[in-house]
Scaffold this motif. Structure first.
Motif, PDB file in Angstrom:
ATOM      1  N   LYS A   1       0.844  -1.191   0.000  1.00 36.41           N
ATOM      2  CA  LYS A   1       0.000   0.000   0.000  1.00 36.41           C
ATOM      3  C   LYS A   1       0.880   1.242   0.000  1.00 36.41           C
ATOM      4  CE  LYS A   1      -3.825  -2.266   2.122  1.00 36.41           C
ATOM      5  NZ  LYS A   1      -5.111  -2.106   2.671  1.00 36.41           N
ATOM      6  N   ILE A   2       0.597   2.094  -0.969  1.00 34.09           N
ATOM      7  CA  ILE A   2       1.350   3.342  -1.104  1.00 34.09           C
ATOM      8  C   ILE A   2       0.367   4.467  -1.370  1.00 34.09           C
ATOM      9  CG2 ILE A   2       3.041   4.599  -2.485  1.00 34.09           C
ATOM     10  CD1 ILE A   2       4.421   2.017  -3.058  1.00 34.09           C
ATOM     11  N   ARG A   3       0.373   5.458  -0.522  1.00 33.70           N
ATOM     12  CA  ARG A   3      -0.475   6.656  -0.682  1.00 33.70           C
ATOM     13  C   ARG A   3      -1.910   6.308  -1.066  1.00 33.70           C
ATOM     14  NH1 ARG A   3       2.976   8.522  -4.851  1.00 33.70           N
ATOM     15  NH2 ARG A   3       4.972   8.054  -3.999  1.00 33.70           N
ATOM     16  N   GLY A   4      -2.510   5.397  -0.353  1.00 32.88           N
ATOM     17  CA  GLY A   4      -3.900   5.063  -0.591  1.00 32.88           C
ATOM     18  C   GLY A   4      -4.143   4.100  -1.732  1.00 32.88           C
ATOM     19  N   GLY A   5      -3.091   3.742  -2.462  1.00 27.98           N
ATOM     20  CA  GLY A   5      -3.234   2.797  -3.561  1.00 27.98           C
ATOM     21  C   GLY A   5      -2.437   1.538  -3.284  1.00 27.98           C
TER      22      GLY A   5
END
Length: 189
Positions: free
Chosen positions: A68-72
């Motif tokens: 998971k990275i910045r909400g994605g």
């Protein structure tokens, strides 16, 4: 693999592109996200994502992990070089397209060649089937050895290498089942 199957055609079309060949080489050594591939190959993130999707959709890449990275969610892709590498797909035209893309990639690599050990060979000749199968076994073994030993770019105490092979039977002699080949490592011989 059935060389006339629609999946074989799709695989060939997906790999018959110089950028995708570079991606496959890059992802042999380590799993990477689209952002990492974009940085490594100086591509836009969108372009890297597109090429990764094309390769993944035809089974050339596997998703090794997701984070998971910045909400994605960022997928980390890896090239699985252990699958069957004997055939690049159907028909002469499809193979020529792959060879052209491969040739462009080899040309790019040659422009970056460093002085040192190298080997180059080109040959069109006639040999007995036993010699042909032994040569294919050796090429297959070398390919698997290099893929299995691949390290991430810039790993200390490694050498940056390029290896390309194209070996195939020509028309005019024995063909088909008479020269069918199964790698020695798969038959245990």
């Amino acid at each position: 693999m059935d060389e006339t199957a629609p999946t074989a055609v799709a695989r060939l079309r997906a790999t018959a592109h110089p950028v995708r060949l570079r991606i496959l080489s890059l992802l042999t050594a380590e799993a990477m996200s689209a952002a990492e591939v974009a940085r490594a190959l100086d591509l836009t993130h969108a372009n890297a994502s597109y090429h990764l999707r094309q390769l993944h959709d035809v089974g050339e890449l596997v998703v090794e992990s997701e984070e998971k990275i910045r909400g994605g969610v960022a997928k980390r892709y890896r090239y699985d070089a252990t699958r069957d590498v004997r055939s690049h797909g159907p028909g002469v035209d499809a193979r020529v397209a792959y060879a052209r893309a491969n040739g462009l990639e080899v040309e790019r690599r040659l422009r970056q060649a460093a002085p040192g050990a190298s080997s180059s060979s080109d040959l069109e000749t006639w040999v007995d089937v036993e010699t042909w199968h032994r040569a294919l076994d050796l090429l297959h073994e070398a390919s698997h050895l290099l893929h299995a030993a691949a390290k991430p770019a810039g790993t200390p105490d490694t050498v940056h290498v390029s290896a390309t092979t194209h070996a195939f039977t020509m028309s005019g002699g024995l063909e088909g089942d008479a020269v069918r080949w199964t790698p020695a490592r798969e038959t245990g011989r």
